[in-house]
Design a protein around this motif. Structure first.
Motif, PDB file in Angstrom:
ATOM      1  N   PRO A   4      22.824  71.476 -65.808  1.00 31.96           N
ATOM      2  CA  PRO A   4      21.665  72.130 -65.216  1.00 31.96           C
ATOM      3  C   PRO A   4      20.682  72.614 -66.281  1.00 31.96           C
ATOM      4  O   PRO A   4      21.085  73.136 -67.309  1.00 31.96           O
ATOM      5  N   TYR A  21      16.731  72.971 -62.676  1.00 29.54           N
ATOM      6  CA  TYR A  21      16.254  71.591 -62.636  1.00 29.54           C
ATOM      7  C   TYR A  21      17.394  70.674 -63.043  1.00 29.54           C
ATOM      8  O   TYR A  21      18.297  71.103 -63.752  1.00 29.54           O
ATOM      9  N   VAL A  22      17.333  69.424 -62.592  1.00 32.73           N
ATOM     10  CA  VAL A  22      18.361  68.469 -62.997  1.00 32.73           C
ATOM     11  C   VAL A  22      17.711  67.247 -63.620  1.00 32.73           C
ATOM     12  O   VAL A  22      16.672  66.771 -63.153  1.00 32.73           O
ATOM     13  N   SER A  51      17.414  63.361 -64.362  1.00 29.51           N
ATOM     14  CA  SER A  51      17.687  62.211 -63.504  1.00 29.51           C
ATOM     15  C   SER A  51      17.391  60.929 -64.294  1.00 29.51           C
ATOM     16  O   SER A  51      16.250  60.669 -64.578  1.00 29.51           O
ATOM     17  N   GLU A  93      21.452  62.154 -64.843  1.00 29.04           N
ATOM     18  CA  GLU A  93      21.996  63.300 -65.541  1.00 29.04           C
ATOM     19  C   GLU A  93      22.715  62.864 -66.824  1.00 29.04           C
ATOM     20  O   GLU A  93      22.780  63.607 -67.781  1.00 29.04           O
ATOM     21  N   PHE A  95      13.181  64.706 -65.038  1.00 23.38           N
ATOM     22  CA  PHE A  95      13.886  65.779 -64.350  1.00 23.38           C
ATOM     23  C   PHE A  95      13.214  66.117 -63.034  1.00 23.38           C
ATOM     24  O   PHE A  95      12.049  65.793 -62.808  1.00 23.38           O
ATOM     25  N   HIS A 107      20.697  69.437 -74.612  1.00 21.30           N
ATOM     26  CA  HIS A 107      20.401  70.332 -73.496  1.00 21.30           C
ATOM     27  C   HIS A 107      19.293  71.322 -73.874  1.00 21.30           C
ATOM     28  O   HIS A 107      18.302  71.484 -73.156  1.00 21.30           O
TER      29      HIS A 107
END
Ligand SMILES: [Zn+2]
Ligand SMILES: [Zn+2]
Length: 174
Positions: free
Chosen positions: A32, A40-41, A43, A45, A70, A119
């Motif tokens: 996350p 938010y994710v 995409s 992931e 994302f 991340h």
């Protein structure tokens, strides 16, 4: 939340001599992405990030690159927004140097924590305010309806007409 990003590169096992470098495609899963209290994710992931590792006179230099797509809520209207950007970040790590600038927080015990770095870099690369579109009109402050779908001529409240003009009238009457 789900388990954090874990991709780790053992720098010793790269067996790089001074002056050498290598390029790796590292599988990462971002987990996350939190920004301004919203989640938010990415995409997709999970994807491969490109990592360049080089070995200058002392320590290591790193460059990490990946395209970031994302999805998550628009901060104005809360509808889904999908954005993309490029992540391109660098780090250096020179053990034994007494300068914090030359130590990377992502190198721990001679291991590069690529997942954690990716991340953090993704969150930093995201815009401060995620919008579904640049001119998103947001929600009506009176009734909460999305003004993106509303016809301004139709969308009125008895207490002051189109709320977007209320502020302007206020300013004009001062
Ligand atoms: Zn919006
Ligand atoms: Zn309204």
């Amino acid at each position: 939340m789900a388990s954090g990003p874990t991709t780790i590169i053992d720098l010793g096992r790269l067996s790089l001599a001074y002056g050498e470098g290598t390029r790796l495609d590292c599988p990462v899963r971002l987990g996350p992405l939190e920004l301004g209290g919203q989640a938010y994710v990415a995409s997709p992931e999970s994807f491969d990030a490109r990592l360049d590792v080089s070995r200058p006179a002392n320590g290591f230099a790193f460059r990490l690159r990946f395209p970031l797509q994302f999805e998550g809520p628009c901060v104005r209207c809360l509808e889904g927004a999908a954005l993309e950007t490029e992540v391109d970040v660098r780090e250096v790590d020179q053990p034994g140097v007494d300068d914090e600038e030359l130590r990377s927080p992502y190198v721990v015990d001679n291991q590069l924590e690529v997942g954690r770095w990716a991340h953090d870099a993704a969150v930093l690369a995201m815009p401060a305010r995620v919008l579904c579109r640049a001119d998103c009109a947001g929600l009506c402050p009176v009734c909460g309806e999305s003004l993106n779908d509303a016809d301004p001529a139709e969308h009125r409240h008895d207490t002051g007409g189109d709320p977007r003009w209320a502020k302007l009238r206020e300013l004009n009457s001062e």
